[in-house]
Enzyme design. Structure first.
Site, mmCIF file in Angstrom:
data_model
loop_
_atom_site.group_PDB
_atom_site.id
_atom_site.type_symbol
_atom_site.label_atom_id
_atom_site.label_comp_id
_atom_site.label_asym_id
_atom_site.label_seq_id
_atom_site.Cartn_x
_atom_site.Cartn_y
_atom_site.Cartn_z
ATOM 1 C CG MET A 128 79.084 33.528 16.865
ATOM 2 S SD MET A 128 79.477 32.101 17.953
ATOM 3 C CE MET A 128 81.062 32.236 18.333
ATOM 4 C CG HIS A 129 82.772 33.360 13.593
ATOM 5 N ND1 HIS A 129 83.629 32.945 14.559
ATOM 6 C CD2 HIS A 129 82.153 32.293 13.201
ATOM 7 C CE1 HIS A 129 83.118 31.803 14.904
ATOM 8 N NE2 HIS A 129 82.272 31.238 14.111
ATOM 9 C CG ASP A 165 74.758 32.779 15.891
ATOM 10 O OD1 ASP A 165 75.688 32.195 16.336
ATOM 11 O OD2 ASP A 165 74.817 32.892 14.820
#
Length: 483
Positions: A79-80, A235
């Protein structure tokens, strides 16, 4: 028919082929590197993801006849990450990853802005996407001026697969641009981050159709029919789908490189003051909350490098019986910390060292320190009203029977150990693909794996470890004062 789950990880890509009954057929994986061009920086070239994808698809095609009958693909991603594209859809710079801390000042600025926490449901952590773009605006203005789309890693892979700019809710919740309650991009949050709605991908639920696999890829891969690409997931949301955690109170504890305690929720109950993450789940009308520590098995790996013994050798030396807590304390903040401290600068430490300290003492202290750090997250989650009867234990650290006994006792919660090894993010992504391609019910597809064993808390030692946990908290306060 078959379905494919792709786990786009930080260190490599794993592709899992699954049949229409939900049984794994086989998998392939490829590794790639993370670039650290400056202290606190963590980047990756998205071209490496595509190379890894091409190679794993070629291997699956060669090894498994079922690959020809592929009908659905789901992507789970770390992520991110900020993948920046220009108006032609070309990558402008390496992707800035989740564990990059260069935007600490920008994150603090955003976090103090009125309404940001209320709309996003979260603290703005330096690893989130929005502060990364403010850093780019300040330090790479020529690149910022060219940004036509910002895609998370999984969304970038979706773009490669379908030619469409599309992302799912669970991944997008970690940007600080999403109204997590309404599951929509927030104009106010975009304004705060100096972004425009047309720079965002189209949003879908993780279990919904995002697009169709491009004919050019389908033909190259030798697939006979049309293939649905679903929204996919971040995830941890995908891992929750892999172990069947979507009902309120379902959850897992992950002893991976980082440590995670995740609980599924039926309602949106943010608690940013706890540093708990509150994100959309990968299926409609569900959310999840999690506490994250940045050095779980990574702490044990660090000790392994220092001592020259493998992690297995270190943990095996402790035997099978849970020992009382030692006098040595370990603060597992080797990479800073998220929950509950939200502190990128905090450092790890041992307290209570003496000339009689042994490698076994150090090992036990590391396992205890990580377990106490996970209890910090668990206590924060319980403060939001989450009710948890059991947790499923996953991740590489769950191979240690000693660590499992310790963690169950520290958390006061029985730990379920899944039978087999296929229950992670790749399986969760494949399940989401099956739902999107067939219209199957979520409850029929996202089921829990068979339990191999249940590790119960040691009731005779709970009080001892409670006292040790509070001593750990006191040690944190003391070391924090010094730092």
């Amino acid at each position: 028919m078959s379905y494919l789950g792709i786990d786009l990880g930080t260190s490599g890509l794993r592709a899992l082929l699954m049949d229409d009954a939900g049984n794994p057929i086989g998998s392939a994986q490829r590794a790639y590197e993370v670039s650290n061009p400056a202290p606190g920086w963590s980047e990756q070239d998205p071209a490496e993801w595509i190379t890894a994808l091409d190679e794993t698809m070629a291997e699956l095609k060669q090894r498994f006849n079922a690959f020809e009958n592929l009908r659905g693909i789901g992507v789970a991603g770390h992520m991110h990450g900020a993948t920046l594209l220009d108006s032609a859809g070309d990558v402008l710079r390496p992707c800035i990853l989740w564990n990059d801390t260069r935007s600490e000042a920008e994150a603090a600025h955003l976090d103090k802005m009125e309404g940001v926490q209320a709309l996003s449901g979260n603290i703005v952590f330096p690893g989130f996407t929005a502060p990364k773009l403010l850093w780019v605006e300040k330090n790479e203005p020529d690149i910022f001026a060219q940004v036509a789309k910002v895609l998370l890693p999984a969304a970038y892979l979706n773009y490669h697969l379908t030619g469409e700019f599309v992302a799912d809710m669970s991944d997008s919740a970690g940007t600080s641009w999403l109204d997590v309650a309404q599951r929509a991009w927030s104009q106010n949050l975009l304004d705060a981050g100096k972004m425009r709605p047309n720079q965002m991908p189209r949003l879908v639920e993780g279990s919904e159709k995002a697009g169709m696999l491009l004919d050019s890829l389908r033909i190259r891969w030798g697939i006979s029919g049309d293939v649905v690409v679903c929204g996919g997931a971040g995830d941890n949301a995908a891992a929750a789908c892999g172990i069947g955690a979507f009902r309120d109170g379902d959850g897992f504890v992950s002893l991976g490189t980082s440590g995670v305690v995740l609980i599924a929720r039926d309602a949106y109950v943010p608690a940013p003051e706890t540093a708990v993450h509150t994100f959309c789940h990968a299926i409609p009308d569900r959310w999840y909350q999690m506490g994250v520590m940045l050095s779980a098995t990574d702490s044990l790996n660090w000790l392994s490098r220092i001592t020259g013994q493998s992690p297995t050798e270190l943990t095996s030396s402790l035997g099978d019986q849970l020992q009382p807590p030692g006098d040595l304390r370990f603060l597992p903040y080797l990479s800073g910390e998220r929950t509950p401290h939200n502190d990128t600068k905090i450092k790890g430490a041992f307290t209570g060292l003496s000339t009689s300290t042994t490698t076994q003492d150090l090992t036990r202290a590391v396992l205890e320190g990580v377990s106490f750090g996970l209890r910090d997250s668990f206590e924060a989650l319980k403060s939001t009203g989450a009710s948890v009867e059991t947790l499923t234990a996953i991740g590489g650290g769950s191979a240690s029977e000693y660590w499992l006994k310790l963690l169950a006792t520290v958390l006061h919660v029985p730990l379920k150990i899944p039978k087999g090894r296929e229950f992670g993010a790749a399986l969760g992504a494949a399940r989401l693909a099956l739902i999107a391609a067939t219209g199957s019910e979520v409850s029929d597809v996202i089921t829990s794996p068979e339990t191999d064993e249940i590790v119960q808390p040691n009731l005779e030692q709970i009080d001892q470890f409670d006292k040790a946990y509070h001593a750990y908290r006191a040690a944190y306060l003391g070391v924090r004062e010094i730092q």
